[in-house]
Design a protein around this motif. Structure first.
Motif, PDB file in Angstrom:
ATOM      1  N   ARG A 104      12.592  12.324  20.030  1.00  0.00           N
ATOM      2  CA  ARG A 104      11.594  12.855  20.973  1.00  0.00           C
ATOM      3  C   ARG A 104      11.722  14.363  21.121  1.00  0.00           C
ATOM      4  NH1 ARG A 104      11.774   8.505  25.869  1.00  0.00           N
ATOM      5  NH2 ARG A 104      10.561   6.879  24.836  1.00  0.00           N
ATOM      6  N   GLN A 105      12.949  14.856  21.239  1.00  0.00           N
ATOM      7  CA  GLN A 105      13.149  16.300  21.351  1.00  0.00           C
ATOM      8  C   GLN A 105      12.649  17.011  20.103  1.00  0.00           C
ATOM      9  OE1 GLN A 105      17.267  16.864  22.169  1.00  0.00           O
ATOM     10  NE2 GLN A 105      17.074  16.390  24.350  1.00  0.00           N
ATOM     11  N   HIS A 106      12.891  16.413  18.952  1.00  0.00           N
ATOM     12  CA  HIS A 106      12.437  17.020  17.702  1.00  0.00           C
ATOM     13  C   HIS A 106      10.907  17.042  17.647  1.00  0.00           C
ATOM     14  CE1 HIS A 106      12.584  18.220  13.526  1.00  0.00           C
ATOM     15  NE2 HIS A 106      11.775  17.221  13.208  1.00  0.00           N
ATOM     16  N   ASN A 110       8.488  20.357  17.631  1.00  0.00           N
ATOM     17  CA  ASN A 110       7.483  20.553  16.586  1.00  0.00           C
ATOM     18  C   ASN A 110       6.097  20.723  17.178  1.00  0.00           C
ATOM     19  OD1 ASN A 110       9.312  20.444  14.526  1.00  0.00           O
ATOM     20  ND2 ASN A 110       8.920  18.304  14.011  1.00  0.00           N
ATOM     21  N   THR A 111       5.781  19.968  18.241  1.00  0.00           N
ATOM     22  CA  THR A 111       4.484  20.086  18.896  1.00  0.00           C
ATOM     23  C   THR A 111       4.350  21.449  19.559  1.00  0.00           C
ATOM     24  OG1 THR A 111       4.507  17.714  19.324  1.00  0.00           O
ATOM     25  CG2 THR A 111       2.944  19.032  20.574  1.00  0.00           C
ATOM     26  N   GLU A 112       5.386  21.890  20.233  1.00  0.00           N
ATOM     27  CA  GLU A 112       5.354  23.201  20.877  1.00  0.00           C
ATOM     28  C   GLU A 112       5.268  24.309  19.847  1.00  0.00           C
ATOM     29  OE1 GLU A 112       8.819  23.338  23.268  1.00  0.00           O
ATOM     30  OE2 GLU A 112       8.079  21.841  24.697  1.00  0.00           O
ATOM     31  N   LEU A 113       5.970  24.149  18.749  1.00  0.00           N
ATOM     32  CA  LEU A 113       5.939  25.151  17.682  1.00  0.00           C
ATOM     33  C   LEU A 113       4.551  25.210  17.056  1.00  0.00           C
ATOM     34  CD1 LEU A 113       7.559  27.176  16.006  1.00  0.00           C
ATOM     35  CD2 LEU A 113       8.118  25.299  14.462  1.00  0.00           C
ATOM     36  N   ALA A 114       3.942  24.037  16.830  1.00  0.00           N
ATOM     37  CA  ALA A 114       2.591  24.013  16.252  1.00  0.00           C
ATOM     38  C   ALA A 114       1.588  24.625  17.217  1.00  0.00           C
ATOM     39  CB  ALA A 114       2.189  22.581  15.916  1.00  0.00           C
ATOM     40  N   GLY A 115       1.749  24.359  18.518  1.00  0.00           N
ATOM     41  CA  GLY A 115       0.842  24.935  19.514  1.00  0.00           C
ATOM     42  C   GLY A 115       0.983  26.443  19.596  1.00  0.00           C
ATOM     43  N   SER A 116       2.201  26.961  19.535  1.00  0.00           N
ATOM     44  CA  SER A 116       2.384  28.410  19.622  1.00  0.00           C
ATOM     45  C   SER A 116       1.911  29.087  18.339  1.00  0.00           C
ATOM     46  CB  SER A 116       3.861  28.741  19.886  1.00  0.00           C
ATOM     47  OG  SER A 116       4.655  28.314  18.796  1.00  0.00           O
TER      48      SER A 116
END
Length: 125
Positions: A104-106, A110-116
């Motif tokens: 889940r943390q990974h 990845n979701t936060e990285l893709a959003g930024s």
């Protein structure tokens, strides 16, 4: 004298840990891949108990007294095999919980990285 006893006990433990079949099986079960075999390994208690029973009948029929040691070792190994089932289930549940939280943390990172990255791409264009 105490140092000699300590050394003897440590060496005995290392020998038993390396070469006794029940300890080898328990070490393999305690690995992450072996945790699923803990409950089936409980069935290995049956042969140990059968050998202990056979040895007690030998003792009752006039066998040598040192066979009592074999009975004790067999009963001890049977208890170890019986206990590894619930212990391995608890360890397996703990490992799966840790793996799920890591996954889940990974995924969140990845979701936060893709959003930024998407936001950075919007500001450049």
């Amino acid at each position: 004298m105490i140092g000699l006893l300590w050394t003897a006990s440590v060496e005995t433990r290392y020998f038993l840990r390396r070469y006794m079949p029940s300890n080898i099986v328990l070490d393999l079960i305690r690995t992450r891949q072996g945790l699923k075999w803990g409950v089936p390994a409980m069935l290995l208690a049956a042969p140990y108990l059968m050998v202990a029973y056979w040895c007690t009948t030998v003792i009752e029929n006039g066998g040598p007294g040192w066979v009592h040691l074999i009975v004790l070792v067999c009963i001890w190994n049977a208890f170890k095999m019986i206990l590894i089932g619930p212990v391995s289930v608890a360890l397996l549940v703990g490992a799966r919980v840790r793996e799920r939280s890591a996954r889940r943390q990974h995924q969140q990172s990845n979701t936060e990285l893709a959003g930024s990255t998407a936001q950075v791409g919007r500001t450049i264009h």
